[in-house]
Design an enzyme around this catalytic site. Structure first.
Site, mmCIF file in Angstrom:
data_model
loop_
_atom_site.group_PDB
_atom_site.id
_atom_site.type_symbol
_atom_site.label_atom_id
_atom_site.label_comp_id
_atom_site.label_asym_id
_atom_site.label_seq_id
_atom_site.Cartn_x
_atom_site.Cartn_y
_atom_site.Cartn_z
ATOM 1 N N HIS A 1 0.822 -1.211 0.000
ATOM 2 C CA HIS A 1 0.000 0.000 0.000
ATOM 3 C C HIS A 1 0.853 1.257 0.000
ATOM 4 O O HIS A 1 1.941 1.283 0.555
ATOM 5 C CB HIS A 1 -0.889 0.014 1.251
ATOM 6 C CG HIS A 1 -1.974 -1.011 1.213
ATOM 7 N ND1 HIS A 1 -3.146 -0.811 0.543
ATOM 8 C CD2 HIS A 1 -2.054 -2.249 1.749
ATOM 9 C CE1 HIS A 1 -3.922 -1.884 0.675
ATOM 10 N NE2 HIS A 1 -3.274 -2.781 1.407
ATOM 11 N N VAL B 1 5.152 -24.006 19.250
ATOM 12 C CA VAL B 1 5.508 -23.548 20.590
ATOM 13 C C VAL B 1 4.345 -23.847 21.523
ATOM 14 O O VAL B 1 3.203 -23.481 21.241
ATOM 15 C CB VAL B 1 5.832 -22.038 20.583
ATOM 16 C CG1 VAL B 1 6.039 -21.530 22.000
ATOM 17 C CG2 VAL B 1 7.057 -21.770 19.715
ATOM 18 N N ARG C 1 -7.564 -12.071 9.009
ATOM 19 C CA ARG C 1 -6.840 -10.911 9.515
ATOM 20 C C ARG C 1 -6.756 -11.018 11.032
ATOM 21 O O ARG C 1 -7.771 -11.259 11.679
ATOM 22 C CB ARG C 1 -7.586 -9.630 9.152
ATOM 23 C CG ARG C 1 -7.936 -9.483 7.665
ATOM 24 C CD ARG C 1 -8.903 -8.309 7.505
ATOM 25 N NE ARG C 1 -9.347 -8.094 6.139
ATOM 26 C CZ ARG C 1 -10.406 -8.696 5.590
ATOM 27 N NH1 ARG C 1 -11.091 -9.600 6.276
ATOM 28 N NH2 ARG C 1 -10.772 -8.402 4.368
ATOM 29 N N SER D 1 -3.725 -5.683 8.343
ATOM 30 C CA SER D 1 -3.394 -4.953 7.130
ATOM 31 C C SER D 1 -3.043 -3.518 7.502
ATOM 32 O O SER D 1 -3.674 -2.960 8.400
ATOM 33 C CB SER D 1 -4.591 -4.966 6.182
ATOM 34 O OG SER D 1 -4.186 -4.510 4.936
HETATM 35 C C1 FAD Z 1 -7.636 -10.843 3.876
HETATM 36 C C2 FAD Z 1 -6.354 -10.117 4.139
HETATM 37 C C3 FAD Z 1 -5.880 -9.159 3.240
HETATM 38 C C4 FAD Z 1 -4.696 -8.479 3.488
HETATM 39 N N1 FAD Z 1 -4.221 -7.642 2.535
HETATM 40 C C5 FAD Z 1 -3.044 -7.001 2.765
HETATM 41 C C6 FAD Z 1 -2.474 -6.183 1.755
HETATM 42 O O1 FAD Z 1 -2.986 -6.103 0.639
HETATM 43 N N2 FAD Z 1 -1.357 -5.501 2.012
HETATM 44 C C7 FAD Z 1 -0.758 -5.595 3.227
HETATM 45 O O2 FAD Z 1 0.243 -4.916 3.423
HETATM 46 N N3 FAD Z 1 -1.224 -6.411 4.183
HETATM 47 C C8 FAD Z 1 -2.350 -7.122 3.967
HETATM 48 N N4 FAD Z 1 -2.853 -7.969 4.927
HETATM 49 C C9 FAD Z 1 -2.130 -8.094 6.167
HETATM 50 C C10 FAD Z 1 -0.939 -9.030 6.058
HETATM 51 O O3 FAD Z 1 -1.246 -10.168 5.317
HETATM 52 C C11 FAD Z 1 -0.504 -9.441 7.443
HETATM 53 O O4 FAD Z 1 -0.371 -8.299 8.214
HETATM 54 C C12 FAD Z 1 0.822 -10.173 7.457
HETATM 55 O O5 FAD Z 1 0.832 -11.248 6.558
HETATM 56 C C13 FAD Z 1 1.081 -10.664 8.844
HETATM 57 O O6 FAD Z 1 2.247 -11.427 8.837
HETATM 58 P P1 FAD Z 1 2.719 -12.153 10.140
HETATM 59 O O7 FAD Z 1 4.088 -12.624 9.865
HETATM 60 O O8 FAD Z 1 2.510 -11.267 11.298
HETATM 61 O O9 FAD Z 1 1.674 -13.323 10.358
HETATM 62 P P2 FAD Z 1 1.690 -14.804 9.799
HETATM 63 O O10 FAD Z 1 2.020 -14.860 8.385
HETATM 64 O O11 FAD Z 1 0.422 -15.424 10.235
HETATM 65 O O12 FAD Z 1 2.895 -15.459 10.567
HETATM 66 C C14 FAD Z 1 2.758 -15.992 11.860
HETATM 67 C C15 FAD Z 1 3.335 -17.370 11.866
HETATM 68 O O13 FAD Z 1 3.380 -17.861 13.191
HETATM 69 C C16 FAD Z 1 3.152 -19.224 13.175
HETATM 70 N N5 FAD Z 1 2.731 -19.653 14.507
HETATM 71 C C17 FAD Z 1 1.572 -19.351 15.125
HETATM 72 N N6 FAD Z 1 1.513 -19.954 16.324
HETATM 73 C C18 FAD Z 1 2.665 -20.645 16.475
HETATM 74 C C19 FAD Z 1 3.172 -21.488 17.498
HETATM 75 N N7 FAD Z 1 2.500 -21.733 18.623
HETATM 76 N N8 FAD Z 1 4.379 -22.059 17.296
HETATM 77 C C20 FAD Z 1 5.090 -21.824 16.174
HETATM 78 N N9 FAD Z 1 4.640 -21.054 15.180
HETATM 79 C C21 FAD Z 1 3.436 -20.456 15.325
HETATM 80 C C22 FAD Z 1 2.084 -19.358 12.140
HETATM 81 O O14 FAD Z 1 2.010 -20.673 11.623
HETATM 82 C C23 FAD Z 1 2.489 -18.352 11.089
HETATM 83 O O15 FAD Z 1 3.253 -18.904 10.044
HETATM 84 C C24 FAD Z 1 -3.996 -8.693 4.682
HETATM 85 C C25 FAD Z 1 -4.460 -9.669 5.572
HETATM 86 C C26 FAD Z 1 -5.592 -10.402 5.284
HETATM 87 C C27 FAD Z 1 -6.008 -11.499 6.192
#
Ligand code: FAD
Ligand code: FAD
Ligand code: SF4
Lengths: 477, 118, 398
Positions: A48, A171, A310, A337
């Site tokens: 974005h 974990v 999300r 997001s």
């Molecule tokens: C519908 C939707 C549309 C979106 N569109 C956009 C967009 O267009 N542009 C944008 O910038 N953002 C967008 N977002 C937001 C973006 O996708 C997220 O903010 C981002 O992917 C988050 O990444 P993360 O690494 O925090 O989470 P995740 O990718 O979920 O990573 C967390 C990881 O932790 C692991 N985990 C969880 N619990 C444990 C445990 N107990 N032990 C070991 N591992 C564990 C999970 O398996 C996972 O792989 C969107 C989100 C959604 C849902």
């Protein structure tokens, strides 16, 4: 200094990569069989521009720098990313007012190059747009990315610098004593840790509770999508004008030459963090919503449908903070997001600001570390001459396995060398199995390559999660 | 009157079969085999069985086979159980007899493709 | 760089027959296929039912392929493991990728015979989870018959086309439990013979006017929810039934694989051709399932052979195709070919739009009586009509 990063999403992998540049013993723990399979796998894939967030919030301060960081990050990590530009489309007077506000907010947030375009300009850029359009807010800095490829490259880079990757480990507990984190306990191992970084996406509240640290409640908000096998509708990311804080249904070109429509937004209870099923009403809503932007969108070229969740919390901002109760525990939570966009800036913020400044951990840069890597060659994108040269060196680059997307045996072997053991791991690294036949013609051929290269019997090869074996036995055992 | 689908060939004529005291009357067949089929289908339905046999040392794990003629439909299960226990050694040539007179049914089990040695 | 008179893209039944037809008419022929064998989809169809028209004998798929292969003259150059990546019709050249390298092939004429792929479950917009255990029928067929692996233990089949019916029997015979076949139409989609020998013989139930409305389970398929449908294929609320299965085999139709040429020649669902096999581009011919979905491989082989012959004549400057429009009239759902070229007899293939007990098929001025027509079974008529401005084909129930 022993650091455990929990969660191999885009946020966790980028943090782990950055930490791998320093003298520290870093372990990245991910419950799934590969990185990038959580929220990072199913979203709109948009980088974005950054006009959605109120100046002064943590989000606003991370999104624009995050967007800018993608230019260098792409050079370093070699993932598909393109600044195609986005339009927020206005259809009535109140939309026009909102556009003005977004424009002003965007300026405050430091976005460059934005313009409000009149109807004629919009029509000339997007010939298939709904002719009722009145104006658009055009932001050339907005881009599209293949988000899991960022996570995969970051994790590969992390491993090259000596980082330890623990895949398929959940974990289950965090040991704390004397007010400090001591150990991270998974269903398979234990890891001593001086610092624990909680980047576990939807599960960040549960992980924080294990450590007895501050947490914000997280519930999933489902977003469903339909992926179309065509790019005839738009070359730009299209948004409706936002109302009530929701971005609405979008039309997004993807870097695999498809078009994504969606997402809707349905709040689910906190115990549904695994519910990524699609629904009849949701898919209808997605189609109807997309038609408001491009009325001619038809569902005759559907590749597939999917849904993402999300990580929502009552306070709408990111929750990125060192714990005041448990020394060494850092929450990187509620990364809703635009978390993809902010992720590079989040990683920087966590390492520079939280670890070094606030926790006063003096991290030393390694004398030598690798900062840029090459991802797997997409050979069908090469010139015929370069491709031919590659085949001369290694004939496997001349063996087409995925006929829809022209992925060769050479690319699949390379994916296995880089750790892919499941079909989805190969898919996310190479783009195989994503085409119109949706793996019907190539899944078994790919399984055989994994089997041969990694020495795993076919019956033990998984689609993705444990228990997803693609075959249950032999016809003639 | 009974309606029976002829399965002797893919045209699948819908046979209208009347059982009379002197035998049967058949209508709807596009060739004489239809009549023959109708009689058999009423007395004792017969089918060609196609499946695969395990190969050792071949480029493929299995070689496809068929019965050289039709076998009684109610013997198919028994025949499949028997075939599942068989194994042949590569190379196998299309037309090779894998087993003569299987289960004394008066037909052979025949390979329907080549399988080279690994 | 390589130069040939006729290049044949795809070595299934259509392509093999085309290579034969072209070589027998004196052309220097190159036959290409991405698989490591010739025969295409036939190699995985180990059941019998192939060749009754062409060979007056009932063969299995691999046997049919072997027969046809033996008919290909030995001077035809066959390159397997060779993928056609791009075609440049104006320059009459194409690019082939193989382990041996990347090659440019220049041709005088081409026969395009890339067959069809299966429609996927994912494209049907059926809601639910995305588990392992959902396979297209052809995918399951290849897995069981060629690779020797079983996809699951308890299966449901969606779609009663021939591939679906054949797979229901195959899975049953190989030891899986097959609990039924679901079909949204009020009549079976496949040949009657297959309904009998594949389902009725083994007491496998056929649920007509039913469809799958949702799938559940992750990471493995656990449940499939089916429901009755109304005349517009919409599920009727309250008729849902939950079926516990770990495998869903989907046979909901085939889609011609035409992408390589779609930009250059006229297409509808498949590539449009005349009865000589010629497309809208003079030097390009096409045959087999890439033009329309045929029931019988015999038809496919015959059309391929004809296209091959004419491609050879074209390469030698001895073929000038005409394109008299052949038009769909009432009662016709699918019609092949698109144009009539009087240099060959007119082989018409059609599918009726609904089942008819007794009907008259009209092709231009000709009338043929027919019985027991269903959309599942292709009607084939060969005539030699005089040249007219257009030929309308219709089927009227009487
Ligand atoms: C519908 C939707 C549309 C979106 N569109 C956009 C967009 O267009 N542009 C944008 O910038 N953002 C967008 N977002 C937001 C973006 O996708 C997220 O903010 C981002 O992917 C988050 O990444 P993360 O690494 O925090 O989470 P995740 O990718 O979920 O990573 C967390 C990881 O932790 C692991 N985990 C969880 N619990 C444990 C445990 N107990 N032990 C070991 N591992 C564990 C999970 O398996 C996972 O792989 C969107 C989100 C959604 C849902
Ligand atoms: C992979 C593959 C394997 C082949 N195997 C064989 C073979 O074994 N033997 C052979 O003779 N030929 C085979 N052929 C070629 C064959 O000649 C085909 O062209 C065949 O006739 C087409 O039948 P089908 O079952 O594939 O599709 P169709 O005849 O189109 O059957 C699909 C059915 O699904 C139904 N359907 C669609 N949507 C829904 C829904 N939502 N709910 C319920 N029902 C629905 C449709 O109404 C239709 O009846 C094969 C071809 C391919 C590509
Ligand atoms: S009656 Fe003759 S033509 Fe008709 S299905 Fe039987 S064998 Fe074929």
């Amino acid at each position: 200094m022993k650091i455990a990063v929990i969660g191999g999403g885009i946020v966790g992998t980028l943090i782990a990569r950055l930490l791998s540049f320093y003298e520290a013993d870093v372990t990245l723990i991910e419950k799934e069989n590969d990185v990038g399979w959580g929220v990072t796998k199913a979203n709109s894939g948009i980088i974005h521009a950054g006009y959605d967030d109120e100046p002064g919030t943590l989000r606003a301060s991370l999104v624009v720098p995050g967007n800018e960081a993608y230019t260098q990050l792409q050079k370093d990590l070699d993932f598909p990313f393109m600044r195609v530009g986005s339009h927020v489309l206005a259809f009535n007077e109140s939309d026009l007012k909102t556009l003005e506000e977004l424009y002003k907010r965007g300026e405050k947030n430091g976005i460059k190059g934005m313009k409000i375009l009149d109807r004629e300009e919009v029509l000339s850029m997007i010939p298939k747009v709904n002719p009722d359009v009145k104006a658009s807010l055009y932001a050339p800095s907005a881009g599209i990315v293949i988000p899991w490829r960022v996570a995969l490259s970051a994790s590969d880079n992390f491993v090259m610098n000596g980082g330890k990757l623990a895949l398929g480990e959940r974990v289950v507990d965090i040991e704390v004593s004397g007010g400090r984190v001591r150990k991270v306990i998974t269903d398979k191992n234990e890891y001593e840790a001086d610092v624990v970084i909680n980047a576990s996406g939807l599960f960040a509240d549960e992980i924080a509770k294990m450590a007895g640290a501050e947490s914000v409640p997280i519930h999933p908000r489902k977003g469903e999508y339909i992926l179309l096998d065509t790019q005839e509708y738009t070359n730009y990311v299209l948004f409706p004008t936002p109302s009530h804080g929701s971005k609405g249904m979008l039309v997004v070109p993807t870097l695999s030459e498809n078009t994504l429509i969606g997402p809707n937004a349905v709040d689910l209870p906190p115990d549904k963090k695994g519910d990524v099923s699609t629904t009849e009403s949701g898919l209808k809503e997605v189609h109807e919503g997309a038609k408001k932007l491009i009325p001619s969108i038809k569902l005759n070229k559907v590749l597939r449908t999917f849904a993402g969740l999300r990580p929502e919390s009552p306070q709408r901002d990111f929750f990125i903070k060192e714990s005041e109760k448990v020394w060494g525990f850092i929450n990187v939570a509620a990364i809703r997001s635009p978390g993809l966009t902010a992720a590079p800036a989040i990683a920087e913020y966590v390492v520079e600001e939280l670890l070094q400044q606030r926790l006063k951990i003096n991290l030393q840069k390694k004398r030598e570390y690798i900062k840029s890597i090459k991802s797997i060659q997409k050979v069908s994108r090469l010139s015929i001459e370069d491709w031919a040269e590659l085949v001369r060196k290694d004939e496997r680059y001349g063996n087409i396995i995925c006929v829809c997307n022209r992925v060769t045996e050479g690319e699949i072997v390379e994916a296995v060398k880089r750790g892919a053991r499941t079909l989805d791991s190969v898919k996310f690294r190479t783009g195989a199995m994503c085409g119109p036949c949706q793996a019907a013609r190539c899944a078994m051929k790919i399984a055989k390559i994994i089997s041969r290269e990694a020495g795993i019997p076919i019956e033990e090869i998984l689609l993705n999660a444990d228990g997803s074996n693609i075959a249950v036995g032999k016809v003639r055992p | 009157m009974e309606r029976i689908k002829c399965v002797r060939c893919p045209l699948g004529c819908m046979l209208k079969v009347k059982v009379t005291k002197d035998g049967i009357e058949v209508e709807g067949n596009r060739c004489p085999r239809g009549e023959e089929f109708a009689l058999q289908e009423i007395e004792n339905p017969m089918r060609i069985l196609t499946t695969s046999v395990r190969v050792s040392g071949g480029v493929l794990p299995l070689v496809s086979v068929k019965t050289s003629g039709a076998v009684p439909r109610d013997k198919i299960k028994e025949l499949m159980d028997h075939i599942k226990s068989l194994e042949v050694e590569a190379p196998v040539k299309i037309g090779d007899v894998i087993e003569k007179n299987v289960l004394n049914l008066g037909v052979d089990l025949v390979a329907t493709r080549d399988c080279d040695e690994k | 760089m390589k130069r040939v008179e006729v290049v044949v893209v795809g070595a299934g039944a259509a392509g093999m027959a085309a290579a034969k037809g072209a070589a027998e008419n004196g052309a220097h022929v190159l036959l290409l296929d991405n698989e490591n064998w010739v025969g295409g989809i036939l190699q995985q169809c180990i059941h019998n039912g192939f060749g009754v028209h062409r060979y007056k004998e009932e063969l299995t798929g691999p046997e049919f392929a072997e027969r046809l292969k033996k008919e290909i003259p030995s001077d035809v150059e066959v390159m397997t493991g060779s993928f056609v990546h791009k075609i440049f019709p104006e320059e009459k050249k194409l690019i082939v990728i193989s382990r041996r390298g990347i090659e440019e092939i220049h041709y005088e004429s081409m026969v395009f015979a890339t067959g069809a792929r299966e429609k996927t479950f994912q494209s049907l917009l059926i809601p639910g989870t995305r588990p392992v255990g959902i396979y297209t029928a052809g995918q399951a067929q290849r897995m069981i018959n060629i690779d020797g692996y079983l996809p699951g233990k308890r299966a449901l089949v969606l779609g009663s086309g021939d591939v679906g019916l054949i797979m229901a029997r195959r899975m049953h015979l190989e030891g899986m439990e097959v609990i039924g076949v679901v079909e949204r139409l009020p009549y079976p989609g496949g040949l009657r013979r297959n309904v009998k020998q594949c389902l009725e013989d083994f007491d496998i139930p056929l649920y007509l006017s039913h469809t799958v409305v949702r799938v559940e389970g992750f990471p493995r398929l656990e449940k499939v929810i089916v429901a009755k449908v109304d005349g517009k294929f919409s599920p009727i609320p309250g008729t849902e039934k939950e079926l516990k299965v770990d495998t869903l085999v989907v046979s909901v139709g085939l889609v011609p694989v035409k992408k390589l040429l779609a930009k250059f020649v006229d297409v509808e669902s498949g590539i449009l051709v005349s009865n000589s096999g010629q497309t809208s581009v003079d030097s390009i011919f096409a045959a087999g399932n890439v033009t329309t979905i045929f029931d019988l491989v015999d038809y496919v082989a015959n059309e391929g052979e004809k296209a091959g012959k004419n491609a050879a004549l074209y390469a030698k400057g001895k073929f000038e195709g005409k394109r008299i429009p052949v038009k769909k009239g009432e009662g016709v759902k699918v019609l092949h070919p698109k144009w009539y070229d009087p240099s060959d007899p007119l082989s018409v293939y059609l599918r009726v739009s609904r089942p008819m007990e007794r009907a008259v098929v009209r092709i231009g001025k000709y009338e043929i009586e027919a019985e027991d027509l269903t959309p599942a079974e292709m009607v084939h008529v060969e005539i030699e009509p005089p040249c007219e401005d257009e030929i309308v084909v219709s089927v009227t129930e009487v």
